[in-house]
Design a protein around this motif. Structure first.
Motif, PDB file in Angstrom:
ATOM      1  N   SER A 101       0.852  -1.189   0.000  1.00 34.30           N
ATOM      2  CA  SER A 101       0.000   0.000   0.000  1.00 34.30           C
ATOM      3  C   SER A 101       0.887   1.237   0.000  1.00 34.30           C
ATOM      4  O   SER A 101       2.076   1.159   0.300  1.00 34.30           O
ATOM      5  CB  SER A 101      -0.892   0.017   1.237  1.00 34.30           C
ATOM      6  OG  SER A 101      -0.109  -0.141   2.394  1.00 34.30           O
ATOM      7  N   ARG A 102       0.281   2.385  -0.362  1.00 32.58           N
ATOM      8  CA  ARG A 102       1.104   3.608  -0.414  1.00 32.58           C
ATOM      9  C   ARG A 102       1.281   4.173   0.990  1.00 32.58           C
ATOM     10  O   ARG A 102       0.423   4.000   1.845  1.00 32.58           O
ATOM     11  CB  ARG A 102       0.440   4.616  -1.348  1.00 32.58           C
ATOM     12  CG  ARG A 102       0.477   4.112  -2.785  1.00 32.58           C
ATOM     13  CD  ARG A 102      -0.235   5.031  -3.721  1.00 32.58           C
ATOM     14  NE  ARG A 102       0.397   6.319  -3.747  1.00 32.58           N
ATOM     15  CZ  ARG A 102      -0.270   7.449  -3.939  1.00 32.58           C
ATOM     16  NH1 ARG A 102      -1.560   7.445  -4.103  1.00 32.58           N
ATOM     17  NH2 ARG A 102       0.377   8.595  -3.966  1.00 32.58           N
ATOM     18  N   HIS A 103       2.411   4.820   1.198  1.00 32.80           N
ATOM     19  CA  HIS A 103       2.704   5.420   2.504  1.00 32.80           C
ATOM     20  C   HIS A 103       1.742   6.606   2.717  1.00 32.80           C
ATOM     21  O   HIS A 103       1.457   7.344   1.770  1.00 32.80           O
ATOM     22  CB  HIS A 103       4.158   5.887   2.511  1.00 32.80           C
ATOM     23  CG  HIS A 103       4.656   6.246   3.864  1.00 32.80           C
ATOM     24  ND1 HIS A 103       4.329   7.438   4.481  1.00 32.80           N
ATOM     25  CD2 HIS A 103       5.431   5.558   4.735  1.00 32.80           C
ATOM     26  CE1 HIS A 103       4.909   7.469   5.667  1.00 32.80           C
ATOM     27  NE2 HIS A 103       5.581   6.339   5.850  1.00 32.80           N
ATOM     28  N   PRO A 104       1.234   6.784   3.966  1.00 37.42           N
ATOM     29  CA  PRO A 104       0.284   7.880   4.198  1.00 37.42           C
ATOM     30  C   PRO A 104       0.813   9.256   3.770  1.00 37.42           C
ATOM     31  O   PRO A 104       0.030  10.096   3.296  1.00 37.42           O
ATOM     32  CB  PRO A 104       0.021   7.844   5.702  1.00 37.42           C
ATOM     33  CG  PRO A 104       1.040   6.908   6.270  1.00 37.42           C
ATOM     34  CD  PRO A 104       1.435   5.983   5.172  1.00 37.42           C
ATOM     35  N   ILE A 105       2.139   9.463   3.886  1.00 38.93           N
ATOM     36  CA  ILE A 105       2.698  10.759   3.461  1.00 38.93           C
ATOM     37  C   ILE A 105       2.588  10.904   1.934  1.00 38.93           C
ATOM     38  O   ILE A 105       2.244  11.967   1.418  1.00 38.93           O
ATOM     39  CB  ILE A 105       4.165  10.912   3.941  1.00 38.93           C
ATOM     40  CG1 ILE A 105       4.207  11.015   5.463  1.00 38.93           C
ATOM     41  CG2 ILE A 105       4.848  12.114   3.300  1.00 38.93           C
ATOM     42  CD1 ILE A 105       3.368  12.137   6.073  1.00 38.93           C
ATOM     43  N   SER A 106       2.843   9.797   1.206  1.00 29.94           N
ATOM     44  CA  SER A 106       2.703   9.864  -0.258  1.00 29.94           C
ATOM     45  C   SER A 106       1.252  10.137  -0.634  1.00 29.94           C
ATOM     46  O   SER A 106       0.981  10.895  -1.574  1.00 29.94           O
ATOM     47  CB  SER A 106       3.119   8.539  -0.906  1.00 29.94           C
ATOM     48  OG  SER A 106       4.415   8.227  -0.536  1.00 29.94           O
ATOM     49  N   ILE A 107       0.326   9.502   0.092  1.00 36.25           N
ATOM     50  CA  ILE A 107      -1.100   9.686  -0.216  1.00 36.25           C
ATOM     51  C   ILE A 107      -1.495  11.156  -0.031  1.00 36.25           C
ATOM     52  O   ILE A 107      -2.062  11.781  -0.927  1.00 36.25           O
ATOM     53  CB  ILE A 107      -1.973   8.776   0.702  1.00 36.25           C
ATOM     54  CG1 ILE A 107      -1.724   7.301   0.391  1.00 36.25           C
ATOM     55  CG2 ILE A 107      -3.455   9.107   0.550  1.00 36.25           C
ATOM     56  CD1 ILE A 107      -2.298   6.332   1.425  1.00 36.25           C
ATOM     57  N   VAL A 108      -1.128  11.726   1.122  1.00 41.26           N
ATOM     58  CA  VAL A 108      -1.547  13.107   1.414  1.00 41.26           C
ATOM     59  C   VAL A 108      -0.791  14.113   0.534  1.00 41.26           C
ATOM     60  O   VAL A 108      -1.366  15.079   0.038  1.00 41.26           O
ATOM     61  CB  VAL A 108      -1.371  13.418   2.922  1.00 41.26           C
ATOM     62  CG1 VAL A 108      -1.615  14.881   3.216  1.00 41.26           C
ATOM     63  CG2 VAL A 108      -2.321  12.558   3.736  1.00 41.26           C
ATOM     64  N   LYS A 109       0.505  13.834   0.272  1.00 38.27           N
ATOM     65  CA  LYS A 109       1.289  14.729  -0.592  1.00 38.27           C
ATOM     66  C   LYS A 109       0.648  14.805  -1.981  1.00 38.27           C
ATOM     67  O   LYS A 109       0.541  15.872  -2.572  1.00 38.27           O
ATOM     68  CB  LYS A 109       2.731  14.206  -0.685  1.00 38.27           C
ATOM     69  CG  LYS A 109       3.723  15.239  -1.179  1.00 38.27           C
ATOM     70  CD  LYS A 109       5.145  14.735  -1.064  1.00 38.27           C
ATOM     71  CE  LYS A 109       5.366  13.617  -2.045  1.00 38.27           C
ATOM     72  NZ  LYS A 109       6.767  13.184  -2.120  1.00 38.27           N
ATOM     73  N   LYS A 110       0.184  13.645  -2.462  1.00 38.96           N
ATOM     74  CA  LYS A 110      -0.444  13.624  -3.791  1.00 38.96           C
ATOM     75  C   LYS A 110      -1.788  14.368  -3.761  1.00 38.96           C
ATOM     76  O   LYS A 110      -2.097  15.126  -4.678  1.00 38.96           O
ATOM     77  CB  LYS A 110      -0.640  12.178  -4.262  1.00 38.96           C
ATOM     78  CG  LYS A 110      -1.319  12.110  -5.616  1.00 38.96           C
ATOM     79  CD  LYS A 110      -1.144  10.795  -6.322  1.00 38.96           C
ATOM     80  CE  LYS A 110      -1.626  10.841  -7.763  1.00 38.96           C
ATOM     81  NZ  LYS A 110      -2.994  11.314  -7.930  1.00 38.96           N
ATOM     82  N   GLN A 111      -2.568  14.166  -2.683  1.00 43.50           N
ATOM     83  CA  GLN A 111      -3.847  14.876  -2.579  1.00 43.50           C
ATOM     84  C   GLN A 111      -3.612  16.389  -2.593  1.00 43.50           C
ATOM     85  O   GLN A 111      -4.300  17.130  -3.295  1.00 43.50           O
ATOM     86  CB  GLN A 111      -4.559  14.509  -1.267  1.00 43.50           C
ATOM     87  CG  GLN A 111      -5.242  13.140  -1.320  1.00 43.50           C
ATOM     88  CD  GLN A 111      -5.839  12.731   0.038  1.00 43.50           C
ATOM     89  OE1 GLN A 111      -5.615  13.390   1.060  1.00 43.50           O
ATOM     90  NE2 GLN A 111      -6.598  11.656   0.046  1.00 43.50           N
ATOM     91  N   MET A 112      -2.585  16.839  -1.843  1.00 45.48           N
ATOM     92  CA  MET A 112      -2.295  18.282  -1.766  1.00 45.48           C
ATOM     93  C   MET A 112      -1.843  18.806  -3.128  1.00 45.48           C
ATOM     94  O   MET A 112      -2.284  19.863  -3.579  1.00 45.48           O
ATOM     95  CB  MET A 112      -1.199  18.531  -0.717  1.00 45.48           C
ATOM     96  CG  MET A 112      -1.650  18.216   0.696  1.00 45.48           C
ATOM     97  SD  MET A 112      -0.277  18.128   1.860  1.00 45.48           S
ATOM     98  CE  MET A 112       0.101  19.846   2.117  1.00 45.48           C
TER      99      MET A 112
END
Ligand code: 2U9
Length: 343
Positions: A101-112
């Motif tokens: 799964s993707r790292h939570p930081i990668s997930i939020v960085k992409k959303q931002m």
């Protein structure tokens, strides 16, 4: 009886077991409760004592031969030979296949990043090892500013004693490079990892991630900054969330502000996350200081710009209700595997 045993022994040695069905038929015929060998043992009990020794030996050998034959067929069935697939039970469930799964930081960085690219910001990236000019000088840090201190910045040792290189403390250094190389209008965001010489705790780390934004053109105002950040908050946390600005100070922006959002946990009523104030700080921002524009050869009489910076971990902690910053850097599967269902 010994004749019978001999003939079964010959039969067993000559029989061929090629698949699961053959193996089961063999077992039923020779080794099951109602099989040949069990009935020979029953017959054995009726023999006169003088015959028992030699017949008993032959009977045990027969049983061992049958068991060996069956065991050998099963071993061959487990090897990747031509007949192995015939002995594999395809009706059994497959071994579990664990997806990452993707790292939570990668997930939020992409959303931002996605939120800003939707309104025309272009992503820019740059080096993590920087020089003093791009990290401090161009950004109007005075020579004696505390951020330039060894206690706040990781400097890279040099032979001459004066360190030439450092680990960037913010991604503003990337935006300095953009300003040096491009003419306005400039509308860019720079996501990336930054480093600060901090003691590691639940609220601070020596590495974290930022998303910084920069918009330079003729006539850019603080109202544009507010509207951009209002749009970001609505997209990231929902339309109901309120924002407020408090005056602040940074060397690279004038005027400067910090922005709070109404607490997304308690909706402003008061809880431990917002320390019962109803507000949580999420970013710093301001109008780009004219000295910064001039340092990058952009005419500060013609152009104005706004800039903002925020920590990705801070946003992720609020979004996913995570209470300890260290979790992002420990790679504990119990933590990371909770983000499987997210994008
Ligand atoms: C240029 C000029 C100005 C970016 C900005 C902040 C305010 C700020 C902090 C938020 C939390 C860093 O991650 S944090 O610790 N950032 O408060 N950053 S204005 O200003 C710039 C950027 C680039 C050329």
């Amino acid at each position: 009886m010994e004749e019978k045993i001999k003939s079964f022994l010959k039969e067993i040695k000559e029989s061929s077991i090629n698949n699961e069905e053959d193996a089961e038929n063999f077992r039923l015929k020779y080794l099951s409760k109602k099989g040949v060998i069990t009935s020979l043992f029953e017959e054995f009990k009726t023999l006169p004592p003088e015959l028992r020794k030699s017949t008993g030996k032959a009977l045990n050998e027969l049983k061992q031969a049958a068991e060996q034959k069956l065991a050998e067929a099963k071993v061959i069935g487990q090897q990747p030979s031509a007949i192995s697939h015939q002995l594999t039970d395809l009706s059994l469930p497959a071994d579990p296949f664990t997806l990452g799964s993707r790292h939570p930081i990668s997930i939020v960085k992409k959303q931002m990043t996605d939120i800003f690219t939707k309104i025309g910001f272009v992503v820019s990236e740059g080096p993590e090892i920087e020089d003093d000019w791009h990290n401090f000088g161009a950004l109007n840090f005075p020579p004696n500013h505390p951020a330039r201190d060894m206690q706040d910045t990781f400097f890279i040792e040099s032979e001459g004693g004066v360190p030439e290189w450092l680990l960037r403390t913010h991604t503003s250094s990337v935006q300095v490079r953009v300003m040096e190389n491009q003419k306005p209008p400039i509308r860019t965001i720079s996501p990336g990892r930054v480093y600060r010489n901090e003691t590691i705790s639940a609220r601070a780390h020596c590495q974290f991630h930022q998303v910084e934004g920069l918009y330079i053109d003729e006539g850019v105002s603080f109202a544009d900054l507010k509207q951009t950040l209002y749009y970001f908050v609505a997209e990231m946390f929902g339309e109901k969330i309120e924002i407020r600005f408090r005056p602040s100070f940074f060397p690279f922006t004038e005027p400067s502000a910090e922005m709070d959002i109404s607490c997304i946990i308690c909706e402003g009523k008061g809880c431990p996350v917002c320390k019962y104030s109803g507000w949580v700080e999420i970013l710093g921002c301001g109008m780009v200081h004219p000295n910064v524009l001039d340092n990058c050869k952009i005419d500060s009489n013609k152009y104005t710009g706004f800039a903002f910076g925020m920590g990705v971990e801070r946003i992720a902690m609020l979004k996913f209700r995570i209470g300890d910053l260290r979790l992002f850097f420990e790679n504990d599967m119990r933590f990371l595997s909770q983000f499987k269902s997210v994008l």
